[in-house]
Design a protein around this motif. Sequence first.
Motif, short mmCIF file in Angstrom:
data_model
loop_
_atom_site.label_atom_id
_atom_site.label_comp_id
_atom_site.label_asym_id
_atom_site.label_seq_id
_atom_site.Cartn_x
_atom_site.Cartn_y
_atom_site.Cartn_z
N ASP A 221 -9.78 12.11 3.86
CA ASP A 221 -10.09 11.69 5.22
C ASP A 221 -10.61 12.88 6.02
N GLY B 50 -11.12 6.53 0.38
CA GLY B 50 -11.51 7.03 1.71
C GLY B 50 -12.80 6.37 2.14
N HIS B 51 -13.04 6.38 3.45
CA HIS B 51 -14.25 5.71 3.96
C HIS B 51 -15.50 6.50 3.57
N VAL C 116 -0.75 5.30 -2.28
CA VAL C 116 -1.91 5.87 -1.58
C VAL C 116 -2.77 4.75 -0.98
N ARG D 93 -5.46 13.64 2.70
CA ARG D 93 -4.50 13.08 3.66
C ARG D 93 -3.21 12.64 2.96
N GLU D 94 -3.35 12.13 1.74
CA GLU D 94 -2.20 11.60 1.01
C GLU D 94 -2.49 11.69 -0.48
N TRP E 25 -6.13 10.18 -1.05
CA TRP E 25 -6.86 9.66 0.10
C TRP E 25 -7.54 10.84 0.78
N TYR F 260 -3.64 4.05 2.97
CA TYR F 260 -5.04 4.01 3.41
C TYR F 260 -5.44 2.65 3.98
N GLU F 261 -5.06 1.57 3.28
CA GLU F 261 -5.55 0.23 3.65
C GLU F 261 -4.48 -0.73 4.13
#
Length: 270
Positions: free
Chosen positions: A227, A66-67, A240, A232-233, A225, A244-245
Amino acid sequence: MSVGIETHQAWVEFPIFDAKSRSLKKAFLGKAGGAIGRNPSKVVVVEALRDINLSLKEGDRVGLVGHNGAGKSTLLRLLSGIYEPSRGSAQIRGRVAPVFDLGVGMDPEISGYENIIIRGLFLGQTRKQMLAKIEEIADFTELGDYLEMPLRTYSTGMRVRLAMGVVTSIDPEILLLDEGIGAVDAEFMKKARIRLQKLVERSGILVFASHSNEFLAQLCDTAMWIDHGQIRERGGIQDVVTAYEGPEAGEHVARTLQELEAEKKRGEQG
Protein backbone atom coordinates in the motif's frame (compact mmCIF):
# COMPACT_ATOMS: atom_id res chain seq x y z
CA MET A 1 24.84 -21.42 -3.47
CA SER A 2 21.23 -21.57 -2.21
CA VAL A 3 18.44 -19.66 -3.92
CA GLY A 4 17.26 -16.61 -1.99
CA ILE A 5 16.09 -12.99 -1.94
CA GLU A 6 17.12 -10.51 0.76
CA THR A 7 16.17 -6.84 0.85
CA HIS A 8 17.09 -4.53 3.71
CA GLN A 9 15.36 -1.14 4.06
CA ALA A 10 15.16 -0.95 0.25
CA TRP A 11 13.69 2.16 -1.37
CA VAL A 12 12.95 2.79 -5.04
CA GLU A 13 12.69 6.50 -5.86
CA PHE A 14 12.29 8.30 -9.18
CA PRO A 15 13.73 11.85 -9.16
CA ILE A 16 11.64 14.75 -10.48
CA PHE A 17 14.22 17.29 -11.56
CA ASP A 18 11.73 20.03 -12.44
CA ALA A 19 9.65 20.04 -9.28
CA LYS A 20 7.80 23.20 -10.35
CA SER A 21 6.09 21.39 -13.19
CA ARG A 22 2.74 20.10 -11.93
CA SER A 23 2.04 18.22 -15.15
CA LEU A 24 5.36 16.36 -14.88
CA LYS A 25 4.51 15.38 -11.30
CA LYS A 26 1.15 14.07 -12.44
CA ALA A 27 2.74 12.14 -15.30
CA PHE A 28 5.17 10.45 -12.90
CA LEU A 29 2.50 9.66 -10.33
CA GLY A 30 0.30 8.16 -13.03
CA LYS A 31 3.07 5.78 -14.05
CA ALA A 32 4.74 4.93 -10.77
CA GLY A 33 2.22 5.49 -8.00
CA GLY A 34 3.79 6.26 -4.63
CA ALA A 35 4.16 9.51 -2.75
CA ILE A 36 6.13 12.65 -3.54
CA GLY A 37 8.96 13.33 -1.09
CA ARG A 38 12.59 14.40 -0.90
CA ASN A 39 15.58 12.09 -0.80
CA PRO A 40 18.60 12.69 1.50
CA SER A 41 20.10 14.97 -1.21
CA LYS A 42 16.92 17.13 -1.09
CA VAL A 43 15.95 16.15 -4.65
CA VAL A 44 12.16 15.89 -5.13
CA VAL A 45 11.32 12.23 -5.85
CA VAL A 46 8.39 9.89 -6.32
CA GLU A 47 8.75 7.29 -3.54
CA ALA A 48 7.57 4.16 -5.41
CA LEU A 49 8.79 1.75 -2.70
CA ARG A 50 9.71 2.58 0.89
CA ASP A 51 11.65 0.60 3.47
CA ILE A 52 11.12 -2.90 2.02
CA ASN A 53 12.48 -5.72 4.21
CA LEU A 54 12.19 -9.22 2.74
CA SER A 55 13.85 -12.58 3.31
CA LEU A 56 12.71 -15.33 0.92
CA LYS A 57 14.15 -18.82 0.59
CA GLU A 58 13.58 -21.86 -1.62
CA GLY A 59 10.03 -23.14 -1.35
CA ASP A 60 8.47 -19.74 -0.52
CA ARG A 61 5.29 -18.88 -2.46
CA VAL A 62 4.30 -15.25 -1.81
CA GLY A 63 1.25 -13.44 -3.22
CA LEU A 64 1.14 -9.64 -3.55
CA VAL A 65 -2.15 -7.78 -3.13
CA GLY A 66 -2.90 -4.06 -3.35
CA HIS A 67 -4.60 -1.52 -5.58
CA ASN A 68 -3.18 -0.51 -8.98
CA GLY A 69 -0.25 1.86 -8.45
CA ALA A 70 0.42 0.57 -4.91
CA GLY A 71 3.92 -0.66 -5.83
CA LYS A 72 3.42 -4.38 -6.65
CA SER A 73 4.93 -4.15 -10.16
CA THR A 74 7.75 -1.93 -8.88
CA LEU A 75 8.55 -4.55 -6.23
CA LEU A 76 8.67 -7.28 -8.90
CA ARG A 77 11.09 -5.12 -10.90
CA LEU A 78 13.26 -4.54 -7.81
CA LEU A 79 13.39 -8.30 -7.14
CA SER A 80 14.27 -9.02 -10.79
CA GLY A 81 17.20 -6.57 -10.76
CA ILE A 82 15.57 -4.22 -13.31
CA TYR A 83 15.43 -1.50 -10.62
CA GLU A 84 18.32 -0.91 -8.23
CA PRO A 85 17.37 0.32 -4.76
CA SER A 86 18.03 4.05 -4.36
CA ARG A 87 18.58 3.40 -0.64
CA GLY A 88 19.12 0.18 1.29
CA SER A 89 20.06 -3.10 -0.40
CA ALA A 90 18.62 -5.96 -2.47
CA GLN A 91 20.40 -9.29 -2.93
CA ILE A 92 19.04 -11.88 -5.37
CA ARG A 93 20.64 -15.33 -5.49
CA GLY A 94 19.42 -17.55 -8.30
CA ARG A 95 18.26 -17.50 -11.93
CA VAL A 96 15.30 -15.13 -12.26
CA ALA A 97 12.40 -15.56 -14.71
CA PRO A 98 10.41 -12.31 -14.80
CA VAL A 99 6.92 -12.96 -16.23
CA PHE A 100 5.47 -9.45 -16.27
CA ASP A 101 6.79 -7.81 -19.40
CA LEU A 102 6.13 -10.43 -22.05
CA GLY A 103 7.42 -8.31 -24.94
CA VAL A 104 11.00 -8.07 -23.62
CA GLY A 105 13.50 -10.06 -25.66
CA MET A 106 11.26 -10.37 -28.73
CA ASP A 107 11.98 -8.99 -32.21
CA PRO A 108 9.07 -7.91 -34.48
CA GLU A 109 11.07 -8.51 -37.68
CA ILE A 110 11.82 -12.21 -37.19
CA SER A 111 9.55 -15.27 -37.16
CA GLY A 112 7.68 -16.77 -34.24
CA TYR A 113 10.03 -19.78 -34.25
CA GLU A 114 13.11 -17.53 -34.08
CA ASN A 115 11.50 -15.48 -31.30
CA ILE A 116 10.98 -18.65 -29.26
CA ILE A 117 14.78 -19.12 -29.29
CA ILE A 118 15.55 -15.42 -28.62
CA ARG A 119 13.07 -15.13 -25.74
CA GLY A 120 14.43 -18.36 -24.24
CA LEU A 121 18.00 -17.03 -24.37
CA PHE A 122 16.78 -13.83 -22.66
CA LEU A 123 15.37 -16.01 -19.85
CA GLY A 124 18.72 -17.71 -19.31
CA GLN A 125 18.21 -20.87 -21.41
CA THR A 126 20.70 -22.23 -23.94
CA ARG A 127 19.95 -22.51 -27.68
CA LYS A 128 20.12 -26.31 -27.35
CA GLN A 129 17.54 -26.30 -24.52
CA MET A 130 15.16 -24.12 -26.56
CA LEU A 131 15.52 -26.23 -29.71
CA ALA A 132 14.52 -29.30 -27.67
CA LYS A 133 11.37 -27.49 -26.45
CA ILE A 134 10.35 -25.70 -29.66
CA GLU A 135 7.86 -28.29 -30.91
CA GLU A 136 6.05 -28.56 -27.57
CA ILE A 137 5.89 -24.74 -27.28
CA ALA A 138 4.50 -24.49 -30.83
CA ASP A 139 1.73 -27.00 -29.97
CA PHE A 140 0.79 -25.05 -26.84
CA THR A 141 0.51 -21.69 -28.64
CA GLU A 142 -1.86 -23.11 -31.32
CA LEU A 143 -0.38 -20.54 -33.75
CA GLY A 144 0.24 -23.05 -36.56
CA ASP A 145 1.66 -21.54 -39.76
CA TYR A 146 1.87 -18.10 -38.14
CA LEU A 147 5.06 -19.29 -36.41
CA GLU A 148 6.77 -18.98 -39.82
CA MET A 149 5.65 -15.31 -40.07
CA PRO A 150 7.34 -12.18 -38.63
CA LEU A 151 6.12 -11.20 -35.18
CA ARG A 152 4.90 -7.80 -36.47
CA THR A 153 2.04 -9.62 -38.27
CA TYR A 154 0.70 -10.96 -34.93
CA SER A 155 -2.21 -9.55 -32.93
CA THR A 156 -1.60 -8.70 -29.25
CA GLY A 157 -3.29 -11.94 -28.16
CA MET A 158 -1.07 -13.99 -30.48
CA ARG A 159 2.07 -12.35 -29.09
CA VAL A 160 0.94 -13.14 -25.54
CA ARG A 161 0.37 -16.80 -26.53
CA LEU A 162 3.87 -17.03 -27.96
CA ALA A 163 5.56 -15.37 -24.98
CA MET A 164 3.48 -17.42 -22.52
CA GLY A 165 4.48 -20.63 -24.30
CA VAL A 166 8.18 -19.81 -23.93
CA VAL A 167 8.02 -18.55 -20.36
CA THR A 168 6.07 -21.57 -19.07
CA SER A 169 8.52 -24.03 -20.66
CA ILE A 170 11.49 -23.14 -18.46
CA ASP A 171 12.62 -24.23 -14.97
CA PRO A 172 13.26 -20.99 -13.03
CA GLU A 173 14.92 -20.75 -9.64
CA ILE A 174 13.03 -17.51 -8.92
CA LEU A 175 9.70 -16.89 -10.68
CA LEU A 176 8.31 -13.33 -10.58
CA LEU A 177 4.79 -13.39 -11.97
CA ASP A 178 2.24 -10.65 -12.68
CA GLU A 179 -1.21 -11.95 -13.54
CA GLY A 180 -2.08 -8.85 -15.57
CA ILE A 181 -0.02 -10.20 -18.46
CA GLY A 182 -2.22 -9.55 -21.40
CA ALA A 183 -5.07 -10.08 -23.76
CA VAL A 184 -5.83 -13.72 -24.46
CA ASP A 185 -9.19 -15.42 -24.78
CA ALA A 186 -10.72 -17.13 -21.74
CA GLU A 187 -10.31 -20.66 -23.12
CA PHE A 188 -6.60 -20.18 -23.75
CA MET A 189 -6.12 -18.52 -20.33
CA LYS A 190 -7.68 -21.60 -18.70
CA LYS A 191 -5.12 -23.79 -20.51
CA ALA A 192 -2.34 -21.32 -19.61
CA ARG A 193 -3.30 -21.39 -15.91
CA ILE A 194 -2.76 -25.16 -15.73
CA ARG A 195 0.63 -24.64 -17.37
CA LEU A 196 1.45 -21.75 -15.02
CA GLN A 197 0.62 -23.96 -12.04
CA LYS A 198 3.09 -26.59 -13.25
CA LEU A 199 5.69 -23.84 -13.80
CA VAL A 200 5.19 -22.69 -10.18
CA GLU A 201 5.65 -26.27 -8.94
CA ARG A 202 9.04 -26.40 -10.72
CA SER A 203 10.17 -23.02 -9.34
CA GLY A 204 12.35 -22.44 -6.28
CA ILE A 205 10.73 -19.15 -5.16
CA LEU A 206 7.49 -17.56 -6.41
CA VAL A 207 6.44 -13.92 -5.98
CA PHE A 208 3.04 -13.42 -7.62
CA ALA A 209 1.07 -10.16 -8.03
CA SER A 210 -2.62 -10.81 -8.67
CA HIS A 211 -6.13 -9.38 -8.27
CA SER A 212 -7.59 -12.90 -8.27
CA ASN A 213 -7.83 -14.21 -4.71
CA GLU A 214 -8.69 -17.69 -6.02
CA PHE A 215 -5.53 -17.78 -8.12
CA LEU A 216 -3.47 -16.53 -5.14
CA ALA A 217 -4.93 -19.29 -2.95
CA GLN A 218 -4.15 -21.82 -5.67
CA LEU A 219 -0.49 -20.85 -6.10
CA CYS A 220 0.71 -19.21 -2.85
CA ASP A 221 1.22 -20.06 0.85
CA THR A 222 1.57 -16.52 2.21
CA ALA A 223 0.70 -12.99 1.09
CA MET A 224 1.75 -9.35 1.44
CA TRP A 225 -0.43 -6.27 1.14
CA ILE A 226 1.46 -3.46 -0.61
CA ASP A 227 0.00 0.00 0.00
CA HIS A 228 1.53 3.31 -1.16
CA GLY A 229 4.90 1.63 -1.69
CA GLN A 230 5.09 -0.01 1.74
CA ILE A 231 4.38 -3.49 3.12
CA ARG A 232 1.19 -2.85 5.10
CA GLU A 233 0.50 -6.44 6.18
CA ARG A 234 2.04 -9.91 5.74
CA GLY A 235 0.97 -13.40 6.77
CA GLY A 236 -1.41 -16.14 5.69
CA ILE A 237 -3.42 -15.47 2.51
CA GLN A 238 -6.77 -15.39 4.32
CA ASP A 239 -5.54 -12.93 6.97
CA VAL A 240 -3.93 -10.57 4.45
CA VAL A 241 -6.91 -10.61 2.05
CA THR A 242 -9.26 -9.96 5.01
CA ALA A 243 -7.15 -6.95 6.07
CA TYR A 244 -7.06 -5.63 2.49
CA GLU A 245 -10.59 -6.37 1.23
CA GLY A 246 -12.66 -7.25 4.29
CA PRO A 247 -14.14 -10.38 5.95
CA GLU A 248 -16.26 -11.47 2.96
CA ALA A 249 -13.19 -11.73 0.69
CA GLY A 250 -11.30 -13.53 3.47
CA GLU A 251 -14.11 -16.08 3.83
CA HIS A 252 -14.06 -16.67 0.07
CA VAL A 253 -10.31 -17.42 0.30
CA ALA A 254 -10.97 -19.83 3.20
CA ARG A 255 -13.57 -21.71 1.12
CA THR A 256 -11.19 -21.82 -1.87
CA LEU A 257 -8.40 -23.23 0.33
CA GLN A 258 -10.78 -25.90 1.71
CA GLU A 259 -11.86 -26.87 -1.82
CA LEU A 260 -8.23 -27.12 -2.96
CA GLU A 261 -7.37 -29.28 0.05
CA ALA A 262 -10.35 -31.58 -0.61
CA GLU A 263 -9.38 -31.83 -4.30
CA LYS A 264 -5.81 -32.71 -3.32
CA LYS A 265 -7.02 -35.49 -0.97
CA ARG A 266 -9.29 -36.90 -3.67
CA GLY A 267 -6.32 -36.94 -6.04
CA GLU A 268 -4.16 -38.79 -3.49
CA GLN A 269 -6.89 -41.38 -2.83
CA GLY A 270 -7.60 -41.83 -6.58
